[in-house]
Design a protein around this motif. Structure first.
Motif, PDB file in Angstrom:
ATOM      1  N   VAL A  45       0.831  -1.193   0.000  1.00 59.03           N
ATOM      2  CA  VAL A  45       0.000   0.000   0.000  1.00 59.03           C
ATOM      3  C   VAL A  45       0.877   1.258   0.000  1.00 59.03           C
ATOM      4  O   VAL A  45       0.483   2.293  -0.509  1.00 59.03           O
ATOM      5  CB  VAL A  45      -0.930   0.011   1.242  1.00 59.03           C
ATOM      6  CG1 VAL A  45      -1.698   1.316   1.362  1.00 59.03           C
ATOM      7  CG2 VAL A  45      -1.886  -1.172   1.179  1.00 59.03           C
ATOM      8  N   TRP A  46       2.079   1.175   0.540  1.00 63.12           N
ATOM      9  CA  TRP A  46       2.963   2.337   0.732  1.00 63.12           C
ATOM     10  C   TRP A  46       4.383   1.920   0.382  1.00 63.12           C
ATOM     11  O   TRP A  46       4.969   1.092   1.072  1.00 63.12           O
ATOM     12  CB  TRP A  46       2.873   2.763   2.190  1.00 63.12           C
ATOM     13  CG  TRP A  46       3.593   4.003   2.588  1.00 63.12           C
ATOM     14  CD1 TRP A  46       4.891   4.112   2.994  1.00 63.12           C
ATOM     15  CD2 TRP A  46       3.046   5.316   2.677  1.00 63.12           C
ATOM     16  NE1 TRP A  46       5.185   5.409   3.325  1.00 63.12           N
ATOM     17  CE2 TRP A  46       4.061   6.172   3.143  1.00 63.12           C
ATOM     18  CE3 TRP A  46       1.792   5.843   2.410  1.00 63.12           C
ATOM     19  CZ2 TRP A  46       3.860   7.531   3.346  1.00 63.12           C
ATOM     20  CZ3 TRP A  46       1.601   7.198   2.618  1.00 63.12           C
ATOM     21  CH2 TRP A  46       2.620   8.029   3.077  1.00 63.12           C
ATOM     22  N   VAL A  47       4.932   2.491  -0.673  1.00 65.11           N
ATOM     23  CA  VAL A  47       6.307   2.189  -1.081  1.00 65.11           C
ATOM     24  C   VAL A  47       7.064   3.504  -1.214  1.00 65.11           C
ATOM     25  O   VAL A  47       6.613   4.422  -1.908  1.00 65.11           O
ATOM     26  CB  VAL A  47       6.356   1.417  -2.419  1.00 65.11           C
ATOM     27  CG1 VAL A  47       7.800   1.159  -2.839  1.00 65.11           C
ATOM     28  CG2 VAL A  47       5.597   0.101  -2.313  1.00 65.11           C
ATOM     29  N   GLU A  48       8.200   3.605  -0.544  1.00 65.86           N
ATOM     30  CA  GLU A  48       8.995   4.824  -0.569  1.00 65.86           C
ATOM     31  C   GLU A  48      10.183   4.663  -1.519  1.00 65.86           C
ATOM     32  O   GLU A  48      10.921   3.690  -1.435  1.00 65.86           O
ATOM     33  CB  GLU A  48       9.485   5.172   0.837  1.00 65.86           C
ATOM     34  CG  GLU A  48       8.350   5.473   1.782  1.00 65.86           C
ATOM     35  CD  GLU A  48       8.797   6.037   3.121  1.00 65.86           C
ATOM     36  OE1 GLU A  48      10.017   6.218   3.338  1.00 65.86           O
ATOM     37  OE2 GLU A  48       7.907   6.313   3.947  1.00 65.86           O
ATOM     38  N   LEU A  49      10.346   5.672  -2.400  1.00 71.89           N
ATOM     39  CA  LEU A  49      11.432   5.677  -3.376  1.00 71.89           C
ATOM     40  C   LEU A  49      12.385   6.833  -3.073  1.00 71.89           C
ATOM     41  O   LEU A  49      11.936   7.961  -2.810  1.00 71.89           O
ATOM     42  CB  LEU A  49      10.884   5.831  -4.802  1.00 71.89           C
ATOM     43  CG  LEU A  49       9.839   4.802  -5.241  1.00 71.89           C
ATOM     44  CD1 LEU A  49       9.353   5.129  -6.645  1.00 71.89           C
ATOM     45  CD2 LEU A  49      10.387   3.391  -5.168  1.00 71.89           C
ATOM     46  N   GLY A  50      13.675   6.567  -3.138  1.00 70.59           N
ATOM     47  CA  GLY A  50      14.668   7.603  -2.891  1.00 70.59           C
ATOM     48  C   GLY A  50      14.778   8.552  -4.076  1.00 70.59           C
ATOM     49  O   GLY A  50      14.881   8.112  -5.219  1.00 70.59           O
ATOM     50  N   THR A  51      14.750   9.853  -3.788  1.00 76.07           N
ATOM     51  CA  THR A  51      14.887  10.866  -4.835  1.00 76.07           C
ATOM     52  C   THR A  51      15.869  11.957  -4.407  1.00 76.07           C
ATOM     53  O   THR A  51      15.931  13.004  -5.023  1.00 76.07           O
ATOM     54  CB  THR A  51      13.533  11.542  -5.155  1.00 76.07           C
ATOM     55  OG1 THR A  51      13.109  12.260  -4.006  1.00 76.07           O
ATOM     56  CG2 THR A  51      12.490  10.543  -5.574  1.00 76.07           C
ATOM     57  N   GLY A  52      16.561  11.752  -3.335  1.00 79.10           N
ATOM     58  CA  GLY A  52      17.392  12.799  -2.747  1.00 79.10           C
ATOM     59  C   GLY A  52      16.818  13.132  -1.382  1.00 79.10           C
ATOM     60  O   GLY A  52      16.456  12.245  -0.626  1.00 79.10           O
ATOM     61  N   GLU A  53      16.670  14.413  -1.096  1.00 77.80           N
ATOM     62  CA  GLU A  53      16.170  14.821   0.215  1.00 77.80           C
ATOM     63  C   GLU A  53      14.679  14.574   0.398  1.00 77.80           C
ATOM     64  O   GLU A  53      14.198  14.412   1.504  1.00 77.80           O
ATOM     65  CB  GLU A  53      16.481  16.293   0.460  1.00 77.80           C
ATOM     66  CG  GLU A  53      17.967  16.533   0.662  1.00 77.80           C
ATOM     67  CD  GLU A  53      18.264  17.952   1.084  1.00 77.80           C
ATOM     68  OE1 GLU A  53      17.451  18.540   1.826  1.00 77.80           O
ATOM     69  OE2 GLU A  53      19.306  18.459   0.667  1.00 77.80           O
ATOM     70  N   CYS A  54      13.931  14.541  -0.672  1.00 81.12           N
ATOM     71  CA  CYS A  54      12.486  14.313  -0.608  1.00 81.12           C
ATOM     72  C   CYS A  54      12.190  12.900  -1.108  1.00 81.12           C
ATOM     73  O   CYS A  54      12.719  12.482  -2.128  1.00 81.12           O
ATOM     74  CB  CYS A  54      11.755  15.346  -1.466  1.00 81.12           C
ATOM     75  SG  CYS A  54       9.961  15.209  -1.392  1.00 81.12           S
ATOM     76  N   THR A  55      11.355  12.179  -0.384  1.00 84.02           N
ATOM     77  CA  THR A  55      10.982  10.819  -0.752  1.00 84.02           C
ATOM     78  C   THR A  55       9.719  10.834  -1.601  1.00 84.02           C
ATOM     79  O   THR A  55       8.756  11.523  -1.264  1.00 84.02           O
ATOM     80  CB  THR A  55      10.727   9.984   0.525  1.00 84.02           C
ATOM     81  OG1 THR A  55      11.929   9.947   1.288  1.00 84.02           O
ATOM     82  CG2 THR A  55      10.294   8.570   0.191  1.00 84.02           C
ATOM     83  N   LEU A  56       9.727  10.083  -2.699  1.00 83.08           N
ATOM     84  CA  LEU A  56       8.519   9.880  -3.490  1.00 83.08           C
ATOM     85  C   LEU A  56       7.821   8.650  -2.939  1.00 83.08           C
ATOM     86  O   LEU A  56       8.407   7.566  -2.896  1.00 83.08           O
ATOM     87  CB  LEU A  56       8.846   9.678  -4.968  1.00 83.08           C
ATOM     88  CG  LEU A  56       7.670   9.289  -5.867  1.00 83.08           C
ATOM     89  CD1 LEU A  56       6.582  10.368  -5.857  1.00 83.08           C
ATOM     90  CD2 LEU A  56       8.150   9.030  -7.281  1.00 83.08           C
ATOM     91  N   VAL A  57       6.588   8.808  -2.481  1.00 81.40           N
ATOM     92  CA  VAL A  57       5.820   7.699  -1.936  1.00 81.40           C
ATOM     93  C   VAL A  57       4.763   7.302  -2.950  1.00 81.40           C
ATOM     94  O   VAL A  57       3.979   8.131  -3.403  1.00 81.40           O
ATOM     95  CB  VAL A  57       5.130   8.095  -0.604  1.00 81.40           C
ATOM     96  CG1 VAL A  57       4.261   6.950  -0.101  1.00 81.40           C
ATOM     97  CG2 VAL A  57       6.150   8.495   0.435  1.00 81.40           C
ATOM     98  N   LEU A  58       4.750   6.019  -3.310  1.00 83.97           N
ATOM     99  CA  LEU A  58       3.678   5.474  -4.133  1.00 83.97           C
ATOM    100  C   LEU A  58       2.660   4.882  -3.167  1.00 83.97           C
ATOM    101  O   LEU A  58       2.985   4.010  -2.363  1.00 83.97           O
ATOM    102  CB  LEU A  58       4.209   4.404  -5.086  1.00 83.97           C
ATOM    103  CG  LEU A  58       5.313   4.854  -6.042  1.00 83.97           C
ATOM    104  CD1 LEU A  58       5.741   3.699  -6.933  1.00 83.97           C
ATOM    105  CD2 LEU A  58       4.876   6.050  -6.863  1.00 83.97           C
ATOM    106  N   HIS A  59       1.443   5.394  -3.205  1.00 83.72           N
ATOM    107  CA  HIS A  59       0.405   4.999  -2.255  1.00 83.72           C
ATOM    108  C   HIS A  59      -0.741   4.367  -3.029  1.00 83.72           C
ATOM    109  O   HIS A  59      -1.430   5.036  -3.793  1.00 83.72           O
ATOM    110  CB  HIS A  59      -0.057   6.238  -1.510  1.00 83.72           C
ATOM    111  CG  HIS A  59      -0.972   5.985  -0.343  1.00 83.72           C
ATOM    112  ND1 HIS A  59      -1.506   4.759  -0.030  1.00 83.72           N
ATOM    113  CD2 HIS A  59      -1.445   6.831   0.597  1.00 83.72           C
ATOM    114  CE1 HIS A  59      -2.260   4.860   1.035  1.00 83.72           C
ATOM    115  NE2 HIS A  59      -2.243   6.115   1.436  1.00 83.72           N
ATOM    116  N   TYR A  60      -0.938   3.060  -2.829  1.00 82.13           N
ATOM    117  CA  TYR A  60      -2.001   2.347  -3.519  1.00 82.13           C
ATOM    118  C   TYR A  60      -3.356   2.853  -3.042  1.00 82.13           C
ATOM    119  O   TYR A  60      -3.610   2.996  -1.852  1.00 82.13           O
ATOM    120  CB  TYR A  60      -1.906   0.848  -3.278  1.00 82.13           C
ATOM    121  CG  TYR A  60      -3.065   0.095  -3.885  1.00 82.13           C
ATOM    122  CD1 TYR A  60      -3.138  -0.084  -5.256  1.00 82.13           C
ATOM    123  CD2 TYR A  60      -4.088  -0.391  -3.091  1.00 82.13           C
ATOM    124  CE1 TYR A  60      -4.214  -0.751  -5.832  1.00 82.13           C
ATOM    125  CE2 TYR A  60      -5.161  -1.066  -3.649  1.00 82.13           C
ATOM    126  CZ  TYR A  60      -5.215  -1.245  -5.014  1.00 82.13           C
ATOM    127  OH  TYR A  60      -6.277  -1.893  -5.567  1.00 82.13           O
TER     128      TYR A  60
END
Length: 121
Positions: A45-60
């Motif tokens: 349901v919640w996957v965090e991707l590294g993008t630098g200082e801000c995290t991109l969260v994919l939320h189902y």
């Protein structure tokens, strides 16, 4: 120090987690921060991707609701109760503080143009 500690997460609501993981990781070369190492993300349901200082969260979010499932900015705060009080005193309308997981407190609101954001601790 200011009220917020910075933009820490951008939450993107998705319907097909594996397809989105494939796009962001295999095409844009982002890396999964959490939960790392899975071969299949379809039940996440919640996957965090590294993008630098801000995290991109994919939320189902299963059934996408047009106009409601927009990208959300999430700002980290040191003390959510103090930040909540300060923001509401400044006229910002926020949801009640909720705790969707044991180590997380969050309140959501909208900017003047209706863009969703959250504060979290």
């Amino acid at each position: 120090m200011g009220l917020t500690q910075g933009l820490t997460k951008t939450i993107l609501y998705v319907q097909d987690m594996n397809q989105q993981i494939d796009f962001y990781c295999n095409k844009l070369e982002l890396t999964v921060k959490s939960p790392a190492g899975l071969k299949n993300y379809s039940d996440q349901v919640w996957v965090e991707l590294g993008t630098g200082e801000c995290t991109l969260v994919l939320h189902y979010n299963g059934e996408k609701q047009f106009g409601e499932d927009r990208t959300k900015l999430a700002f980290s705060v040191h003390d959510i109760e103090t930040a909540y009080k300060t923001l509401t005193e400044r006229g910002v309308e926020l949801s009640e503080i909720r705790s969707p997981s044991p180590d997380l407190k969050v309140a959501s609101g909208f900017d003047p143009e209706g863009n969703p954001f959250a504060i979290h601790q």
